[in-house]
Motif scaffolding. Structure first.
Motif, short mmCIF file in Angstrom:
data_model
loop_
_atom_site.label_atom_id
_atom_site.label_comp_id
_atom_site.label_asym_id
_atom_site.label_seq_id
_atom_site.Cartn_x
_atom_site.Cartn_y
_atom_site.Cartn_z
N TRP A 248 35.57 30.60 30.70
CA TRP A 248 35.88 31.18 29.39
C TRP A 248 35.41 30.26 28.29
CZ3 TRP A 248 38.35 30.19 24.87
CH2 TRP A 248 38.72 31.27 24.07
N VAL A 249 35.66 28.96 28.43
CA VAL A 249 35.22 27.99 27.42
C VAL A 249 33.71 28.04 27.28
CG1 VAL A 249 35.08 25.55 26.81
CG2 VAL A 249 37.20 26.48 27.73
N ARG A 250 33.01 28.00 28.40
CA ARG A 250 31.54 28.02 28.35
C ARG A 250 31.04 29.29 27.64
NH1 ARG A 250 26.57 26.60 30.00
NH2 ARG A 250 25.20 28.13 30.98
N ASP A 251 31.55 30.43 28.02
CA ASP A 251 31.10 31.69 27.42
C ASP A 251 31.32 31.69 25.91
OD1 ASP A 251 30.34 32.61 29.88
OD2 ASP A 251 32.12 33.85 30.20
N HIS A 252 32.49 31.22 25.48
CA HIS A 252 32.80 31.27 24.05
C HIS A 252 32.04 30.19 23.27
CE1 HIS A 252 35.85 34.06 25.34
NE2 HIS A 252 36.13 34.33 24.09
N VAL A 253 31.78 29.05 23.87
CA VAL A 253 30.95 28.04 23.20
C VAL A 253 29.53 28.59 23.01
CG1 VAL A 253 29.83 25.80 23.49
CG2 VAL A 253 32.28 26.01 23.87
N LEU A 254 28.99 29.22 24.04
CA LEU A 254 27.65 29.80 23.92
C LEU A 254 27.60 30.87 22.82
CD1 LEU A 254 26.62 30.12 27.69
CD2 LEU A 254 25.62 28.58 25.97
N THR A 255 28.65 31.68 22.74
CA THR A 255 28.70 32.69 21.69
C THR A 255 28.76 32.04 20.31
OG1 THR A 255 29.79 34.27 23.16
CG2 THR A 255 30.00 34.65 20.80
N THR A 256 29.59 31.01 20.20
CA THR A 256 29.73 30.30 18.92
C THR A 256 28.42 29.66 18.50
OG1 THR A 256 32.08 29.88 19.34
CG2 THR A 256 30.99 28.49 17.70
N ARG A 257 27.76 28.99 19.44
CA ARG A 257 26.48 28.35 19.13
C ARG A 257 25.42 29.40 18.80
NH1 ARG A 257 25.72 22.99 20.31
NH2 ARG A 257 23.49 23.37 20.56
N GLY A 258 25.47 30.54 19.50
CA GLY A 258 24.51 31.59 19.22
C GLY A 258 24.63 32.13 17.82
N LYS B 136 25.40 30.49 15.32
CA LYS B 136 24.85 29.47 14.43
C LYS B 136 23.35 29.24 14.65
CE LYS B 136 29.19 26.84 14.15
NZ LYS B 136 29.83 25.52 14.38
N GLY B 137 22.76 30.01 15.58
CA GLY B 137 21.35 29.80 15.88
C GLY B 137 21.08 28.50 16.59
N MET B 138 22.07 27.99 17.33
CA MET B 138 21.96 26.67 17.95
C MET B 138 21.76 26.75 19.46
SD MET B 138 22.15 24.66 15.34
CE MET B 138 22.72 23.00 15.68
N VAL B 139 21.26 27.89 19.95
CA VAL B 139 20.80 28.01 21.33
C VAL B 139 19.37 28.52 21.28
CG1 VAL B 139 23.08 28.38 22.33
CG2 VAL B 139 21.75 30.35 21.56
N LEU B 140 18.60 28.21 22.32
CA LEU B 140 17.20 28.63 22.34
C LEU B 140 17.12 30.13 22.60
CD1 LEU B 140 15.60 25.67 24.31
CD2 LEU B 140 15.68 26.03 21.84
N ASP B 141 16.49 30.84 21.68
CA ASP B 141 16.34 32.28 21.77
C ASP B 141 15.02 32.65 21.12
OD1 ASP B 141 16.40 35.02 21.64
OD2 ASP B 141 18.35 35.17 20.65
#
Length: 378
Positions: free
Chosen positions: A222-232, A234-239
């Motif tokens: 759950w933590v990983r999923d929500h951190v990825l969503t939060t970073r996404g 902010k545009g802070m994951v590679l996409d």
């Protein structure tokens, strides 16, 4: 090891800048990596190693030196001397987020808040990566590295790496050389065996970021999923479909300042103590004890302040760019400088200097760049 035709570094870095180097090698095994580094160092030419290319800002001119791409992969599970913990030895070229995903799938905790951070595992200790209250220093046991001065391979405990806020003895800080010139070959972490059940999350910063109360229980997945969503957000994951992704992540470091300087900043500026304020221990020899215990002096801890807040409140909003420039602040996060398509390093450097000047004029603080700068000046 394999010598390959050099390609422009703009194709291998997330900021999309940089010319081609004079020579380029690829190392897919630890032995290949050791061999090529020894050969490169024997030549005495400029060099640097390249992992994920997410923490590099490379200049426009061709690089007159050698680039070694670290392509090693692999995770080895090892026993830990501590009950309830497991160690993972990971090759330097392994993708960091892939490692976090692996750890979470195995029910291991300690790095899940650092989900989505781009780059390679070998680069993680160099700048002591961290997010939402977790830093690699909290789980790092040791690294295997090769020293440039001797060409020797050794295992170095985490305590000897000088790990601090986004720094280590291995980091090339802007304007200075690292204290120890070496390349990490592998990293060993010690993670808690928590399984997949829900549990209260330690760390106020992480709970706040995820909207959790002190007693709320969630799983590491759950933590990983929500951190990825939060970073996404902010545009802070590679996409590849998001123009804000072409950045080096946080371009400026959150500043570490003295308590007195922090008090000069507006009270609404986000801030966090760098270390707990622990009362010092006073030792009085028994023979000298006369019944009087002198008062102890409590030392205030340094303060980390939000560089993103300082940037926005110096008048530079998300998406800001200079006239006719192809470089801009991210439209989602004021701490990321982005390449909006075909921007040269000179355009990004111009924007970075402008931001530094505005923050310094408004708050008296010179922000320092977080990426490693190669062939470019601010």
């Amino acid at each position: 090891m394999t010598e390959v035709t050099p390609v422009p570094l703009s194709e291998l870095t997330t900021l999309r800048t940089g010319g081609a180097p004079a020579r380029m090698f690829e190392a897919a095994t630890p032995d290949e990596l050791v061999a090529v580094l020894r050969d490169v160092w024997a030549d005495g030419q400029p060099w640097f190693v390249l992992g994920g290319g997410s923490n590099l800002f490379v200049g426009d001119e061709p690089y007159d030196g050698t680039v070694v791409r670290i392509l090693t992969r692999g995770v080895e599970r090892l026993p830990s001397p501590r009950p309830g913990f497991t160690r993972l030895r990971v090759q330097a070229g392994h993708d960091w987020d892939a490692l976090v995903g692996h750890a979470v799938a195995e029910g291991l905790a300690g790095i899940e808040a650092m989900s989505g951070i781009p780059g390679s595992v070998g680069a993680a200790p160099v700048q002591n990566i961290g997010a939402y209250g977790q830093e690699i220093v909290q789980t790092l046991v040791e690294v295997d590295l090769i020293d440039e001065a001797t060409g020797d391979v050794s295992t170095v405990p985490a305590s000897e790496l000088g790990l601090g806020f986004r720094t280590s003895v291995l980091k090339h800080h802007y304007g200075s050389a690292p204290e120890r010139r070496a390349v990490i070959l592998s990293v060993t972490l010690e993670l808690a065996e928590v399984g997949h059940d829900e549990r209260p999350i330690p760390g106020e910063q992480l709970r706040t970021a995820l909207g959790l109360g002190p007693g709320d229980a969630v799983s590491v997945a759950w933590v990983r999923d929500h951190v990825l969503t939060t970073r996404g957000r902010k545009g802070m994951v590679l996409d590849a479909d998001d123009p804000d992704t072409y950045s080096a992540g946080s371009f400026f470091q959150n500043a570490i300042v003295s308590p007195s300087f922090a008090r000069t900043l507006p009270p609404e500026c986000p801030r966090w103590p760098v270390a707990p304020d622990i009362d010092p221990v006073v030792v009085i020899p028994l023979a000298a004890y006369d019944g009087y215990v002198p008062p102890t002096e409590t030392v205030e801890s340094d303060v980390k302040v939000s560089a993103a807040w300082l940037i926005e409140h110096s008048g530079l909003r998300k998406g800001f760019k200079l006239p006719r420039s192809r470089a801009a602040l991210s439209s989602k996060h004021a701490l990321a400088l982005t390449n909006r398509g075909g921007a040269r390093a000179a355009e990004l450097a111009e924007l970075a200097r402008y931001i530094q000047g505005r923050v310094q004029a408004e708050f008296g603080l010179l922000l320092q760049p977080e990426p490693v700068l190669v062939g470019v000046e601010l």
